[in-house]
Scaffold this motif. Structure first.
Motif, PDB file in Angstrom:
ATOM      1  N   GLU A   6       0.830  -1.200   0.000  1.00  0.00           N
ATOM      2  CA  GLU A   6       0.000   0.000   0.000  1.00  0.00           C
ATOM      3  C   GLU A   6       0.866   1.252   0.000  1.00  0.00           C
ATOM      4  O   GLU A   6       2.002   1.244   0.472  1.00  0.00           O
ATOM      5  N   GLY A   9      -0.806   6.938   2.098  1.00  0.00           N
ATOM      6  CA  GLY A   9      -1.266   7.427   3.387  1.00  0.00           C
ATOM      7  C   GLY A   9      -0.537   8.697   3.788  1.00  0.00           C
ATOM      8  O   GLY A   9       0.416   9.130   3.135  1.00  0.00           O
ATOM      9  N   LEU A  20      -5.442   6.212  -1.699  1.00  0.00           N
ATOM     10  CA  LEU A  20      -4.552   5.106  -1.390  1.00  0.00           C
ATOM     11  C   LEU A  20      -4.404   4.218  -2.622  1.00  0.00           C
ATOM     12  O   LEU A  20      -5.347   4.036  -3.383  1.00  0.00           O
ATOM     13  N   TRP A  36     -10.285  -3.415   0.998  1.00  0.00           N
ATOM     14  CA  TRP A  36      -9.587  -2.491   1.895  1.00  0.00           C
ATOM     15  C   TRP A  36     -10.176  -2.665   3.290  1.00  0.00           C
ATOM     16  O   TRP A  36     -11.395  -2.705   3.457  1.00  0.00           O
ATOM     17  N   ARG A  38      -9.278  -1.457   7.631  1.00  0.00           N
ATOM     18  CA  ARG A  38      -8.521  -0.503   8.429  1.00  0.00           C
ATOM     19  C   ARG A  38      -8.557  -0.904   9.894  1.00  0.00           C
ATOM     20  O   ARG A  38      -9.477  -1.595  10.337  1.00  0.00           O
ATOM     21  N   ARG A  45      -9.587  -4.736  13.497  1.00  0.00           N
ATOM     22  CA  ARG A  45      -9.567  -4.384  12.079  1.00  0.00           C
ATOM     23  C   ARG A  45     -10.985  -4.500  11.520  1.00  0.00           C
ATOM     24  O   ARG A  45     -11.724  -5.443  11.850  1.00  0.00           O
ATOM     25  N   VAL A  48     -13.674  -1.970   4.995  1.00  0.00           N
ATOM     26  CA  VAL A  48     -13.966  -0.649   4.441  1.00  0.00           C
ATOM     27  C   VAL A  48     -14.674  -0.775   3.085  1.00  0.00           C
ATOM     28  O   VAL A  48     -15.738  -0.195   2.878  1.00  0.00           O
ATOM     29  N   ASP A  90     -11.644   8.474  10.691  1.00  0.00           N
ATOM     30  CA  ASP A  90     -11.080   7.659   9.610  1.00  0.00           C
ATOM     31  C   ASP A  90      -9.605   7.337   9.853  1.00  0.00           C
ATOM     32  O   ASP A  90      -9.013   6.556   9.104  1.00  0.00           O
ATOM     33  N   TYR A  94      -4.473   1.478   7.083  1.00  0.00           N
ATOM     34  CA  TYR A  94      -5.293   0.910   6.019  1.00  0.00           C
ATOM     35  C   TYR A  94      -4.533  -0.207   5.328  1.00  0.00           C
ATOM     36  O   TYR A  94      -3.372  -0.036   4.937  1.00  0.00           O
ATOM     37  N   TYR A  95      -5.222  -1.329   5.178  1.00  0.00           N
ATOM     38  CA  TYR A  95      -4.641  -2.511   4.560  1.00  0.00           C
ATOM     39  C   TYR A  95      -5.407  -2.888   3.307  1.00  0.00           C
ATOM     40  O   TYR A  95      -6.640  -2.830   3.293  1.00  0.00           O
ATOM     41  N   CYS A  96      -4.692  -3.288   2.281  1.00  0.00           N
ATOM     42  CA  CYS A  96      -5.385  -3.929   1.172  1.00  0.00           C
ATOM     43  C   CYS A  96      -5.179  -5.437   1.294  1.00  0.00           C
ATOM     44  O   CYS A  96      -4.198  -5.905   1.900  1.00  0.00           O
ATOM     45  N   GLY A 116       0.237  -2.373   5.173  1.00  0.00           N
ATOM     46  CA  GLY A 116      -0.562  -1.259   5.660  1.00  0.00           C
ATOM     47  C   GLY A 116       0.090   0.096   5.426  1.00  0.00           C
ATOM     48  O   GLY A 116       1.296   0.216   5.267  1.00  0.00           O
TER      49      GLY A 116
END
Length: 123
Positions: A6, A9, A20, A36, A38, A45, A48, A90, A94-96, A116
């Motif tokens: 990722e 950010g 992102l 996604w 977060r 976690r 999203v 928010d 953030y993770y994909c 992340g």
């Protein structure tokens, strides 16, 4: 197998926007549903948004509806999360993530995760 990284950010103010990106390496990116998630400090976690393999279908958590937009470019092996009207709540890492199945908002279904990227929204 697919590797995910990722980027995008940062520290922004409330009301700002961020985009992102998640770059995938490995084979057959288009074979994966991309999501996604977060995680805020002290919280679990949470989901999203996700996008299906072809990019024709998307799904959002209530907290993201109307403000966030997910998209993907299968030619470039990238998935994006455009985040508008950001709020302090928010703020999170953030993770994909990728999984070979169909639509799922459950993190347990995702086989591959990036490390992340931190998003911090100041008030």
């Amino acid at each position: 197998q697919v590797q995910l990284v990722e980027s995008g950010g940062g520290l922004v103010q409330a009301g700002d926007s961020l985009r992102l990106s998640c770059a995938a390496s490995g084979r057959a990116f288009s074979n994966y549903t991309m999501g996604w998630f977060r995680q805020a400090p002290g919280k679990e976690r949470e989901f999203v948004s996700l996008i299906n393999k072809s990019g024709t279908g998307t799904y959002y958590a209530d907290s993201a509806k109307g403000r966030f937009a997910i998209s993907r470019d299968n030619a470039k092996n990238i998935v994006y999360l455009q985040m508008n009207s950001l709020k302090p709540e928010d703020s999170a890492v953030y993770y994909c993530a990728a999984h070979r199945g169909i639509f799922s908002s459950s993190e347990a279904d995702y086989e591959y995760w990036g490390p992340g990227t931190q998003v911090t929204v100041s008030s």
